[in-house]
Scaffold this active site. Structure first.
Site, PDB file in Angstrom:
ATOM      1  N   ASP A  43       6.550  -5.152   1.123  1.00  0.00           N
ATOM      2  CA  ASP A  43       5.873  -3.852   1.120  1.00  0.00           C
ATOM      3  C   ASP A  43       5.292  -3.545  -0.258  1.00  0.00           C
ATOM      4  OD1 ASP A  43       4.984  -1.503   2.146  1.00  0.00           O
ATOM      5  OD2 ASP A  43       6.926  -0.507   2.198  1.00  0.00           O
ATOM      6  N   HIS A  60      -3.175  -7.391  -0.957  1.00  0.00           N
ATOM      7  CA  HIS A  60      -2.739  -8.391   0.026  1.00  0.00           C
ATOM      8  C   HIS A  60      -2.980  -9.817  -0.504  1.00  0.00           C
ATOM      9  CE1 HIS A  60      -1.876  -5.217   2.720  1.00  0.00           C
ATOM     10  NE2 HIS A  60      -3.119  -4.904   2.997  1.00  0.00           N
ATOM     11  N   LEU A 154      13.053 -26.346   4.573  1.00  0.00           N
ATOM     12  CA  LEU A 154      13.013 -24.892   4.765  1.00  0.00           C
ATOM     13  C   LEU A 154      12.157 -24.517   5.980  1.00  0.00           C
ATOM     14  CD1 LEU A 154      13.427 -21.949   3.482  1.00  0.00           C
ATOM     15  CD2 LEU A 154      11.204 -22.332   2.425  1.00  0.00           C
TER      16      LEU A 154
HETATM   17  C1  FPP Z   1       2.662  -4.137   3.266  1.00  0.00           C
HETATM   18  O1  FPP Z   1       2.043  -3.529   2.178  1.00  0.00           O
HETATM   19  C2  FPP Z   1       2.124  -5.460   3.474  1.00  0.00           C
HETATM   20  C3  FPP Z   1       1.467  -5.857   4.602  1.00  0.00           C
HETATM   21  C4  FPP Z   1       1.212  -4.962   5.741  1.00  0.00           C
HETATM   22  C5  FPP Z   1       0.919  -7.210   4.727  1.00  0.00           C
HETATM   23  C6  FPP Z   1       1.679  -8.292   4.067  1.00  0.00           C
HETATM   24  C7  FPP Z   1       0.893  -9.523   4.114  1.00  0.00           C
HETATM   25  C8  FPP Z   1       0.816 -10.413   3.094  1.00  0.00           C
HETATM   26  C9  FPP Z   1       1.551 -10.228   1.830  1.00  0.00           C
HETATM   27  C10 FPP Z   1      -0.011 -11.625   3.208  1.00  0.00           C
HETATM   28  C11 FPP Z   1       0.191 -12.394   4.495  1.00  0.00           C
HETATM   29  C12 FPP Z   1      -0.222 -13.780   4.287  1.00  0.00           C
HETATM   30  C13 FPP Z   1      -0.132 -14.752   5.212  1.00  0.00           C
HETATM   31  C14 FPP Z   1      -0.453 -16.116   4.811  1.00  0.00           C
HETATM   32  C15 FPP Z   1       0.251 -14.487   6.609  1.00  0.00           C
HETATM   33  P1  FPP Z   1       1.248  -2.188   2.425  1.00  0.00           P
HETATM   34  O2  FPP Z   1      -0.185  -2.503   2.604  1.00  0.00           O
HETATM   35  O3  FPP Z   1       1.879  -1.429   3.540  1.00  0.00           O
HETATM   36  O4  FPP Z   1       1.460  -1.463   1.064  1.00  0.00           O
HETATM   37  P2  FPP Z   1       1.540   0.111   0.831  1.00  0.00           P
HETATM   38  O5  FPP Z   1       2.791   0.558   1.527  1.00  0.00           O
HETATM   39  O6  FPP Z   1       1.625   0.208  -0.643  1.00  0.00           O
HETATM   40  O7  FPP Z   1       0.301   0.716   1.407  1.00  0.00           O
END
Ligand code: FPP
Length: 263
Positions: A43, A60, A154
């Protein structure tokens, strides 16, 4: 070798070397009880970007790089399974551009990281409703699966279009079908068999759940599987999460005693 190095340079691949300090830390952690399975709610990508005046998608992108580092850290330590909450069934409500970007990340990760995952003998899996993902996203995930399916190291699982309640409902429907078709005897259904109908099938239950960015919630992630997991929260946003912090979570895990309801 030269081609590999050139390819890595071309895609801006930063090789952070393992330091002596982290090697020593690994050795120390390996003397204690390691979690077999670590699950992570990644997050804080959006807030990380906003704090820097960048679009949310930049968070992201950086989050994807953290995935690379934490996968290496888990693999170097010798953990059996790492599961990452990458896209929830609720994330479709985000702006279209952001959803499209998130859906393009598996392809990008395939381009940049598949070789290393194969070299490390890592097996990539996906948990979630694959059928609702865009075709290009699913194709990238399937390529990962195919290229790593015989790997024995893994197990790296991406929870994509994943929601724990929908996973439980889906499992229940399959069980009903199997009972109705005579494949399953109702009386043989117990907790262990129920678990086999979930996306995690043969994975051990997570011993440790990590959530970054200060939120202290489960957010519909692995509700069944987390029944006895240790929960570990940090204010650090996912793009800033490091190998050292990951090892800190494992060290804290080793200090906690787990009793499964017994005294
Ligand atoms: C939450 O942060 C994160 C997500 C919803 C997406 C997580 C995805 C990745 C880190 C990359 C995925 C990569 C692959 C290869 C599948 P948020 O956007 O909710 O953050 P915020 O709470 O600060 O708005």
């Amino acid at each position: 070798m030269m081609i590999q190095a050139f390819k890595k340079w071309l895609i801006g691949y930063k090789d952070e070397k393992q330091t002596d300090e982290s090697r020593q830390r690994i050795e120390k952690l390996q003397k204690g009880r390691l979690p077999r399975h670590v699950a992570i709610i990644m997050d804080g990508n959006g807030r990380w970007a906003q704090k820097r005046g960048l679009p949310r998608v930049a968070g992201h992108r950086q989050g994807m790089i953290t995935i690379r580092h934490i996968t290496r850290a888990a693999d170097d330590l010798g953990i059996e399974a790492l599961t990452l909450y990458s896209f929830s069934t609720e994330n479709w409500k985000r702006p279209e551009d952001e959803v499209n970007y998130l859906m393009s990340l598996p392809e990008e990760f395939l381009r940049t990281d598949l070789d290393e995952l194969v070299e490390r003998n890592i097996q990539v899996r996906m948990l979630g409703r694959g059928e609702d993902l865009p075709k290009h996203t699913l194709e990238a995930i399937n390529k990962f699966r195919e290229a790593t399916k015989n790997n024995t190291g893994l197990i790296l699982s991406f929870a994509m279009n994943y929601g724990a309640r929908s996973e439980i409902v889906r499992a229940s429907k399959q069980i009903i079908e199997d009972v109705e078709s005579g494949k399953l005897d109702k009386d043989s259904l117990d907790e262990s068999l129920f678990g086999k109908y979930l996306y995690t099938v043969d994975l051990p239950e997570p011993d440790l759940l990590i959530r970054t960015s200060g939120e202290v919630r489960i957010s519909n992630f692995m509700l069944w599987q987390l029944a006895y997991s240790e929960l570990w929260f940090t204010d650090v946003q996912w793009p800033d999460f490091t190998r050292e912090r990951f090892y800190q979570a494992i060290e804290d895990f080793q200090y906690r005693s787990r009793r499964y309801g017994a005294v």
